[in-house]
Scaffold this motif. Sequence first.
Motif, short mmCIF file in Angstrom:
data_model
loop_
_atom_site.label_atom_id
_atom_site.label_comp_id
_atom_site.label_asym_id
_atom_site.label_seq_id
_atom_site.Cartn_x
_atom_site.Cartn_y
_atom_site.Cartn_z
N ILE A 100 44.15 31.63 40.50
CA ILE A 100 43.92 33.05 40.41
C ILE A 100 43.83 33.24 42.08
O ILE A 100 44.38 34.43 42.58
CB ILE A 100 42.57 33.52 39.90
N PHE A 101 43.35 32.34 42.82
CA PHE A 101 43.14 32.41 44.05
C PHE A 101 44.64 32.58 44.86
O PHE A 101 44.71 33.36 45.68
CB PHE A 101 42.23 31.32 44.64
N SER A 102 45.56 31.67 44.55
CA SER A 102 46.87 31.65 45.09
C SER A 102 47.66 32.77 44.53
O SER A 102 48.44 33.22 45.37
CB SER A 102 47.43 30.26 44.62
N LEU A 103 47.50 33.49 43.36
CA LEU A 103 48.02 34.58 42.89
C LEU A 103 47.93 35.73 43.63
O LEU A 103 48.67 36.74 44.18
CB LEU A 103 48.16 34.93 41.37
N GLN A 104 46.63 35.92 44.15
CA GLN A 104 46.24 36.94 44.95
C GLN A 104 46.59 36.73 46.53
O GLN A 104 47.08 38.00 47.02
CB GLN A 104 44.61 36.96 44.89
N ASN A 105 46.85 35.54 47.04
CA ASN A 105 47.57 35.46 48.14
C ASN A 105 48.65 35.79 48.19
O ASN A 105 49.35 36.37 49.04
CB ASN A 105 47.13 33.95 48.66
N VAL A 152 47.23 29.69 30.85
CA VAL A 152 47.62 31.14 30.50
C VAL A 152 46.70 32.27 30.97
O VAL A 152 46.92 33.30 31.52
CB VAL A 152 47.89 31.20 29.01
N PHE A 153 45.19 31.94 30.71
CA PHE A 153 44.34 33.06 31.06
C PHE A 153 44.31 33.31 32.43
O PHE A 153 44.37 34.28 32.94
CB PHE A 153 43.21 32.81 30.69
N ALA A 154 44.64 31.95 33.51
CA ALA A 154 44.44 32.04 34.59
C ALA A 154 45.65 33.02 35.35
O ALA A 154 45.52 33.60 36.22
CB ALA A 154 44.32 30.88 35.54
N LEU A 155 46.63 32.64 34.55
CA LEU A 155 48.00 33.25 35.47
C LEU A 155 47.87 34.74 34.87
O LEU A 155 48.16 35.64 35.92
CB LEU A 155 49.25 32.81 34.31
N LEU A 156 47.36 35.28 33.80
CA LEU A 156 47.38 36.59 33.48
C LEU A 156 46.39 37.30 34.17
O LEU A 156 46.43 38.45 34.72
CB LEU A 156 46.95 36.82 31.97
N PHE A 157 45.28 36.58 34.17
CA PHE A 157 43.98 37.27 35.23
C PHE A 157 44.47 37.33 36.68
O PHE A 157 44.22 38.29 37.20
CB PHE A 157 42.78 36.51 34.76
N GLY A 158 44.98 36.37 37.00
CA GLY A 158 45.67 36.26 38.40
C GLY A 158 46.61 37.47 38.58
O GLY A 158 46.61 38.13 39.77
N ALA A 213 46.84 40.39 37.16
CA ALA A 213 46.09 41.53 37.02
C ALA A 213 45.32 41.68 38.37
O ALA A 213 45.30 42.83 38.76
CB ALA A 213 45.25 41.42 35.83
N ALA A 214 44.58 40.67 38.67
CA ALA A 214 43.98 40.64 40.06
C ALA A 214 44.50 40.89 41.22
O ALA A 214 44.20 41.60 42.18
CB ALA A 214 43.15 39.35 40.24
N GLY A 215 45.88 40.43 41.25
CA GLY A 215 46.71 41.03 42.32
C GLY A 215 46.95 42.43 42.52
O GLY A 215 47.47 42.79 43.42
N GLN A 216 46.99 42.87 41.32
CA GLN A 216 47.18 44.54 41.36
C GLN A 216 46.04 45.50 42.00
O GLN A 216 46.24 46.65 42.13
CB GLN A 216 47.62 45.16 40.11
#
Length: 422
Positions: A59-64, A169-175, A177-180
């Motif tokens: 999640i942290f890296s997807l936000q970045n 899978v949860f972390a990817l989907l949540f990441g 979404a959090a990126g938006q």
Amino acid sequence: MRRYHRWALSPWTVLACVLAGGVFGWAAPAPARALGPVGVVYVDLLKMIVLPFMISAVIFSLQNLYREGGASRIFKRMALVFAAFSVAVALLATCTSLLFNPGSGLSPDTRAALGKLVNEDGDRSNTVMSMREEAAPPPSRSIGQVLESLIPQNIFAALANGETLKALVFALLFGFAAGQVPTRLSSGLHEALGTIYHACQTLTRWVNLPLPAVLFCMAAAQIAHSGLEPLQVMAGFVATFLGLSLLLLGAGVLVIARRAGVAHGAVLGALREPFALGVATSNSATCMPAMIDGLAGKLQFSRARVELLVPLTISLLRMGSVAYCVCGTLFIAALYGRPLGAGDVLLLALVSMLSGFASAGMTGIVTVSLVGTTAAYLALPFEAVFVLLAAVDPLCAMARTAVTVVTGCAAVASVCDEPVKL
């Protein structure tokens, strides 16, 4: 402390501790068996860190990545690299196994020893019964059922049960979404995840401090339990798989060195910690913090990309399992004198690649059961040989995990842009 840490995670220290523990387990089996809980506790401590680290890192890296841009390009390149690595490893494992052909040409004494090993059982009933019963066909699963099994109905239950793929899978989907979410709203979550991520890395370093003593205890307990006879009668298969593993490890180091633009010695130094952890724990997930530190901290690849790709690679690109399925299936074919045509070999490579993806979350002897899947497609018997493979799996699991870790690092390096040298 830094000098001790480098010594404790040196491959030579790891090898020396394993050999010393093996000698102690052979010479004094009774006290060596009492050391078994040390290894169990150590691996459990590392597993305790894996899921919170993986979720926070993804999640942290997807936000970045969303803040930097280029997330879609990364995933397209990742798919191509994963496919190329899977094909290359499957073909290399097939060629190596066919070249050495470890299950053929065995002496009558070796075959007798293998038969004795198969029939040895605590009460001499379970193994024999399973060999005489007709094996039930594996239940068929549709694509819809497979996809449904990846979706966590309850993320807290998935975390409690240690279901790595569902958590991923949860972390990817949540990441995604959090990126938006606008930065002004997501900054608090970003900081909290960063704290969890760095705390897990620190905790991993603390847990790794007694690694030499843990390795000694684990090797001593294993040799005291199984003895040296399984290694002697399965020497051909073990030597072939270890040779294949060394070849794959060398190829992985070459790829990383070329992508990073550094000498091979620098790559070996950066991978010292994840390699030692893989050998010690036989669990690639526990190596994720060390892999990220080696690739991003020491080799200067983009940290945002490395933090995202390492969990995905460890979960999906399990090249050690692919190589093991190929080698194990060809060993069974040679042991039973079953000739294989070109079509059989291509089918074996394809099924082994799929089995490697299916091995996500599997560790230890559970991975051995994947050989039964590939053997079934070639109509090869597996039940009796399972006992032989399980007897030497502790040693093969070390090599299998090391291959998964190093080739995973090579895949991440291939997906990431080359680091900019200042």
